[in-house]
Design a protein around this motif. Structure first.
Motif, mmCIF file in Angstrom:
data_model
loop_
_atom_site.group_PDB
_atom_site.id
_atom_site.type_symbol
_atom_site.label_atom_id
_atom_site.label_comp_id
_atom_site.label_asym_id
_atom_site.label_seq_id
_atom_site.Cartn_x
_atom_site.Cartn_y
_atom_site.Cartn_z
ATOM 1 N N GLU A 1 32.273 39.765 30.485
ATOM 2 C CA GLU A 1 32.481 40.866 31.425
ATOM 3 C C GLU A 1 31.294 41.005 32.372
ATOM 4 O OE1 GLU A 1 33.261 44.380 29.206
ATOM 5 O OE2 GLU A 1 35.194 43.664 28.423
ATOM 6 N N MET A 2 30.094 40.845 31.839
ATOM 7 C CA MET A 2 28.899 40.928 32.684
ATOM 8 C C MET A 2 28.835 39.777 33.675
ATOM 9 S SD MET A 2 26.119 42.118 29.817
ATOM 10 C CE MET A 2 26.396 43.600 28.858
ATOM 11 N N GLU B 1 28.949 40.079 37.748
ATOM 12 C CA GLU B 1 27.872 39.485 38.546
ATOM 13 C C GLU B 1 28.437 38.517 39.581
ATOM 14 O OE1 GLU B 1 23.647 39.106 39.303
ATOM 15 O OE2 GLU B 1 24.948 40.569 38.344
ATOM 16 N N LEU B 2 29.438 37.753 39.207
ATOM 17 C CA LEU B 2 30.056 36.828 40.155
ATOM 18 C C LEU B 2 30.683 37.577 41.331
ATOM 19 C CD1 LEU B 2 31.782 34.318 37.709
ATOM 20 C CD2 LEU B 2 29.954 33.771 39.340
ATOM 21 N N GLU B 3 31.220 38.763 41.066
ATOM 22 C CA GLU B 3 31.862 39.541 42.121
ATOM 23 C C GLU B 3 30.857 40.249 43.017
ATOM 24 O OE1 GLU B 3 34.599 42.252 40.381
ATOM 25 O OE2 GLU B 3 35.938 40.695 39.589
ATOM 26 N N SER B 4 29.728 40.633 42.457
ATOM 27 C CA SER B 4 28.809 41.500 43.207
ATOM 28 C C SER B 4 27.587 40.790 43.782
ATOM 29 C CB SER B 4 28.334 42.647 42.303
ATOM 30 O OG SER B 4 27.600 42.135 41.193
ATOM 31 N N ASN B 5 27.246 39.633 43.262
ATOM 32 C CA ASN B 5 26.015 38.960 43.673
ATOM 33 C C ASN B 5 26.321 37.921 44.743
ATOM 34 O OD1 ASN B 5 23.617 37.469 43.876
ATOM 35 N ND2 ASN B 5 23.112 37.804 41.715
ATOM 36 N N ALA B 6 25.754 38.109 45.912
ATOM 37 C CA ALA B 6 25.998 37.199 47.035
ATOM 38 C C ALA B 6 25.531 35.784 46.735
ATOM 39 C CB ALA B 6 25.310 37.727 48.293
ATOM 40 N N ASP B 7 24.572 35.643 45.827
ATOM 41 C CA ASP B 7 24.079 34.308 45.479
ATOM 42 C C ASP B 7 25.166 33.454 44.833
ATOM 43 O OD1 ASP B 7 21.598 34.954 46.459
ATOM 44 O OD2 ASP B 7 20.763 35.474 44.493
ATOM 45 N N TYR B 8 26.189 34.113 44.286
ATOM 46 C CA TYR B 8 27.261 33.396 43.604
ATOM 47 C C TYR B 8 28.575 33.414 44.383
ATOM 48 C CZ TYR B 8 23.982 33.892 39.712
ATOM 49 O OH TYR B 8 22.867 33.850 38.906
ATOM 50 N N ALA B 9 28.480 33.685 45.687
ATOM 51 C CA ALA B 9 29.692 33.814 46.499
ATOM 52 C C ALA B 9 30.510 32.530 46.541
ATOM 53 C CB ALA B 9 29.317 34.234 47.923
ATOM 54 N N GLY B 10 29.858 31.395 46.371
ATOM 55 C CA GLY B 10 30.557 30.114 46.432
ATOM 56 C C GLY B 10 31.111 29.648 45.103
ATOM 57 N N ILE B 11 30.949 30.444 44.065
ATOM 58 C CA ILE B 11 31.409 30.062 42.730
ATOM 59 C C ILE B 11 32.665 30.841 42.375
ATOM 60 C CG2 ILE B 11 30.832 29.996 40.277
ATOM 61 C CD1 ILE B 11 27.901 29.759 41.062
ATOM 62 N N GLU B 12 33.677 30.142 41.882
ATOM 63 C CA GLU B 12 34.938 30.777 41.491
ATOM 64 C C GLU B 12 35.214 30.530 40.012
ATOM 65 O OE1 GLU B 12 39.745 30.713 42.527
ATOM 66 O OE2 GLU B 12 38.387 29.233 43.444
ATOM 67 N N LEU B 13 35.382 31.610 39.259
ATOM 68 C CA LEU B 13 35.757 31.510 37.846
ATOM 69 C C LEU B 13 37.264 31.354 37.776
ATOM 70 C CD1 LEU B 13 35.095 31.667 34.824
ATOM 71 C CD2 LEU B 13 35.257 34.165 34.995
ATOM 72 N N VAL B 14 37.739 30.175 37.363
ATOM 73 C CA VAL B 14 39.174 29.884 37.426
ATOM 74 C C VAL B 14 39.883 30.010 36.084
ATOM 75 C CG1 VAL B 14 38.944 28.399 39.443
ATOM 76 C CG2 VAL B 14 38.759 27.390 37.153
ATOM 77 N N ASP B 15 39.132 30.058 34.980
ATOM 78 C CA ASP B 15 39.815 30.122 33.685
ATOM 79 C C ASP B 15 38.842 30.564 32.601
ATOM 80 O OD1 ASP B 15 41.878 29.936 31.879
ATOM 81 O OD2 ASP B 15 42.282 27.813 32.229
ATOM 82 N N ILE B 16 39.370 31.244 31.601
ATOM 83 C CA ILE B 16 38.646 31.586 30.369
ATOM 84 C C ILE B 16 39.523 31.154 29.211
ATOM 85 C CG2 ILE B 16 37.604 33.399 28.965
ATOM 86 C CD1 ILE B 16 37.358 35.090 31.520
ATOM 87 N N VAL B 17 38.998 30.305 28.347
ATOM 88 C CA VAL B 17 39.767 29.831 27.193
ATOM 89 C C VAL B 17 38.960 30.089 25.928
ATOM 90 C CG1 VAL B 17 41.009 28.104 28.534
ATOM 91 C CG2 VAL B 17 38.856 27.481 27.409
#
Length: 350
Positions: free
Chosen positions: A190-191, A195-211
């Motif tokens: 969840e954290m 962070e991926l949604e709010s941190n501009a440093d990670y704007a180019g990263i997409e979380l596509v799956d959780i298994v």
């Protein structure tokens, strides 16, 4: 349970988070104060500590003990490691009782249960022994301090930082977790999502799956294969579980994705060493149990010597690790997770 024989360590550069029998100089009240750590440890005796890990013969706790011994040498303390052969709360109680009867100044414990050893700890405290938990805590009211290896926020942040570095800050990533109801895993995930949604440093990263591999080796291995099949553009995998990261590394090692798909997460040096050495994994995190034992020993000494009481805001020095502050509920945090890579992984054995 049958008591395992005690191992008294020479005070060498590596030490166990341990408690030692005190040899006091002089007699009368001074002897009593020295044995219990009273009067700031000024009774003329040697600072005594006892280290009680979850169980003996565990490489992880051997490393934390080595760190405790290093600290004990710097402090001029005597240190003794005791513990059961198997990790059970009932087996720890007898060692806590013995430490109290011996009048040791401090007891450093990795608790096998949050409440089962509380009565024994209370009796030890009543006898004047300071009690510090490390690695695994009791309920806060049971002990004087808890030395925590890292915060959930720090664990989540470090894993994102590592994967971002390894994929160049852009691309699809997935998470291979333990079970779907694992409290700590879900909190970290969840954290990371936030962070991926709010941190501009990670704007180019997409979380596509959780298994979920349910902390089963084969299932985690199979889930890794499925991730790569379902997401052909996948650039990286985070596995915040020691079982999952090792299984994923084993799959990648013999696949066409080796060197193409980055893998990081939480693992131990012994399980991950071959994958780091052959380039399957660049870096992963956990924490340094040696530093954890070292810090726990300094924290215990600070309590015994009266430098701190365990109240929020108290500060103390911990040798080469620097200054630490006691946080709410008597918690002292070691710091960010430790990163293992090709340059340092050979230095660790756990």
């Amino acid at each position: 349970m049958k008591l395992q024989s005690k191992r008294t360590t020479a005070l060498v550069a590596f030490t166990l988070t341990a408690v030692l029998s005190l040899t006091a100089c002089g007699g009368g009240d001074a002897e009593t104060d020295a044995a219990t750590g009273g009067e700031g440890g000024e009774g003329g005796g040697e600072l005594s500590l006892t280290m009680l890990p979850k169980n003996l013969g565990n490489p992880y706790f051997d490393t934390s003990t080595a760190g405790a011994e290093e600290a004990a040498e710097e402090l001029g303390a005597a240190i003794e490691e005791v513990g059961p052969e198997t990790a059970s709360p009932d087996a720890q109680v007898q060692y806590i009782n013995t430490a109290a009867q011996q009048g040791v100044g401090g007891l450093i414990v990795s608790a096998n249960d949050p409440t089962a050893i509380c009565d024994a700890i209370e009796e030890a405290q009543g006898a004047g022994t300071k009690v510090v938990t490390f690695d695994s805590d009791t309920s806060p009211e049971c002990r004087d301090l808890f030395v925590n290896q890292a915060t959930p926020e720090g664990i989540a942040a470090k894993q994102l930082e590592l994967i971002a570095e390894q994929i160049g800050g852009a691309g699809e990533i997935a998470i291979l977790s333990a079970s779907a109801n694992a409290t700590n895993q879900n909190a970290w995930i969840e954290m990371m999502e936030a962070e991926l949604e709010s941190n501009a440093d990670y704007a180019g990263i997409e979380l596509v799956d959780i298994v979920y591999g349910d902390d089963e080796d084969q299932k985690s291995f199979d889930q890794t294969e499925a991730l790569l099949q379902n997401h052909p553009d996948l650039k990286g995998i985070i596995s915040p579980t020691t079982v999952g990261i090792a299984a994923a590394a084993r799959y990648l090692q013999d696949s066409e994705s080796k060197g193409q798909v980055a893998l990081t997460g939480l693992g131990t040096p012994n399980q991950m060493r071959p994958y780091v050495e052959d380039g399957t994994v660049e870096a992963f995190a956990l924490w340094n149990p040696g530093d954890l034992g070292y810090l726990a020993t300094f924290a215990t000494a600070a309590l015994i010597n009266g430098d701190i009481t365990g109240e929020e805001g108290d500060t103390f020095e911990a040798g080469r690790l620097g200054e630490f502050t006691v946080e709410a509920d008597g918690v002292v945090v070691l710091g960010e997770p430790f990163v293992f890579d090709a340059e340092n992984i050979a230095d660790f054995d756990f």
